[in-house]
Design a protein around this motif. Structure first.
Motif, mmCIF file in Angstrom:
data_model
loop_
_atom_site.group_PDB
_atom_site.id
_atom_site.type_symbol
_atom_site.label_atom_id
_atom_site.label_comp_id
_atom_site.label_asym_id
_atom_site.label_seq_id
_atom_site.Cartn_x
_atom_site.Cartn_y
_atom_site.Cartn_z
ATOM 1 N N ASN A 135 60.218 -53.767 82.003
ATOM 2 C CA ASN A 135 61.596 -53.316 82.202
ATOM 3 C C ASN A 135 62.451 -54.471 82.725
ATOM 4 N N GLU A 136 63.567 -54.724 82.041
ATOM 5 C CA GLU A 136 64.409 -55.864 82.444
ATOM 6 C C GLU A 136 64.991 -55.681 83.839
ATOM 7 N N ASN A 137 64.989 -54.441 84.352
ATOM 8 C CA ASN A 137 65.527 -54.203 85.695
ATOM 9 C C ASN A 137 64.495 -54.374 86.804
ATOM 10 N N CYS A 138 63.255 -54.701 86.457
ATOM 11 C CA CYS A 138 62.226 -54.930 87.478
ATOM 12 C C CYS A 138 62.532 -56.271 88.171
ATOM 13 N N GLY A 139 62.705 -56.225 89.483
ATOM 14 C CA GLY A 139 63.079 -57.438 90.229
ATOM 15 C C GLY A 139 61.876 -58.327 90.519
ATOM 16 N N ARG A 199 60.586 -64.875 85.747
ATOM 17 C CA ARG A 199 60.608 -63.543 86.365
ATOM 18 C C ARG A 199 59.710 -63.512 87.612
#
Ligand code: PRP
Ligand code: URA
Length: 210
Positions: free
Chosen positions: A21-25, A205
């Motif tokens: 998920n691109e919103n996973c920090g 990331r």
């Protein structure tokens, strides 16, 4: 020919979805990569040899088992492979850790080796080469070349990743046919050197460097 295995354990698949998920920090990404690495290590170590041993318990003698094979070395491909090391060491704390530094030229996608530091007895160990991403396969192939140059037998190497592209699997199998390959997912294809759908740039990331 080495094994090729997609690790489809439900916990591995669930955790992989979290980090895709691109919103996973960064913080959660780092934690979950290590959790997946532990689960992969559990599966990858399934065929480790055992020997019989008698152990005295408080109640008698147990005819038990203990690990009997080669000692393990974990070899992350820098940078992103570092993100998997702690998770594997949680299960195999006595393993030694070697490092192979490799970066891809952003234009040509060619890998470049910039650092190699390995345990002195690397040629006698069972080696887990770890890197979250197997894209073109160039980095994995060159890292394994570096091990072979130092006396390692291909059949003692297991390559462990989170996401692989079909192109990378094919290239790695062609270059190093006796290496076992384990991945949490086999994705669709490569686009400009990135795995689609993949999870983006694993190093950026993990370390928050985008
Ligand atoms: C990424 C990744 C792999 C490599 C995979 O590293 O961690 O090492 O790309 O691509 P390939 O299969 O096409 O060689 P990158 O070169 O971006 O370096 P980094 O880990 O330092 O970010
Ligand atoms: N390296 C990455 O970090 N991600 C990709 O999708 C391909 C190579």
């Amino acid at each position: 020919m080495g094994k090729f295995q997609v690790m489809n354990h439900p916990l591995i698949q669930h955790k992989l979805t979290i980090i895709r998920n691109e919103n996973c920090g960064t913080r959660e990404f780092r934690e979950v990569v290590n959790e997946i690495a532990s689960l992969l290590a559990f599966e990858v170590s399934r065929d480790m040899p055992l020997e019989d041993v008698d152990v005295k318990t408080p109640q008698g003698i147990a005819h038990a088992k203990q690990l009997s094979g080669k000692k393990v070395a974990v070899v992350p491909i820098l940078r992103a492979g570092i993100g998997m090391v702690d998770g594997i060491l949680d299960l195999i704390p006595a393993a030694k850790v070697g490092h192979i530094g490799m970066y891809r030229d952003e234009k040509t996608l060619e890998p470049h080796e910039y650092f190699v530091k390995l345990p002195s007895d690397i040629d006698k160990r069972q080696i887990f080469v770890v890197d979250p991403m197997l894209a073109t396969g160039g980095s994995a192939i060159m890292a394994i070349d570096a091990l072979i140059k130092r006396g390692v037998d291909e059949s003692n190497i297991k390559f462990v990743c989170l996401v692989a592209a079909p192109e990378g699997v094919e290239a790695l199998q062609k270059a190093h046919g006796d290496v076992d390959i384990y991945t949490a997912a086999l994705d669709d294809h490569l686009e400009n050197g990135y795995i689609v759908p993949g999870l983006g740039d694993a190093g950026d990331r993990l370390f928050g460097t985008k």
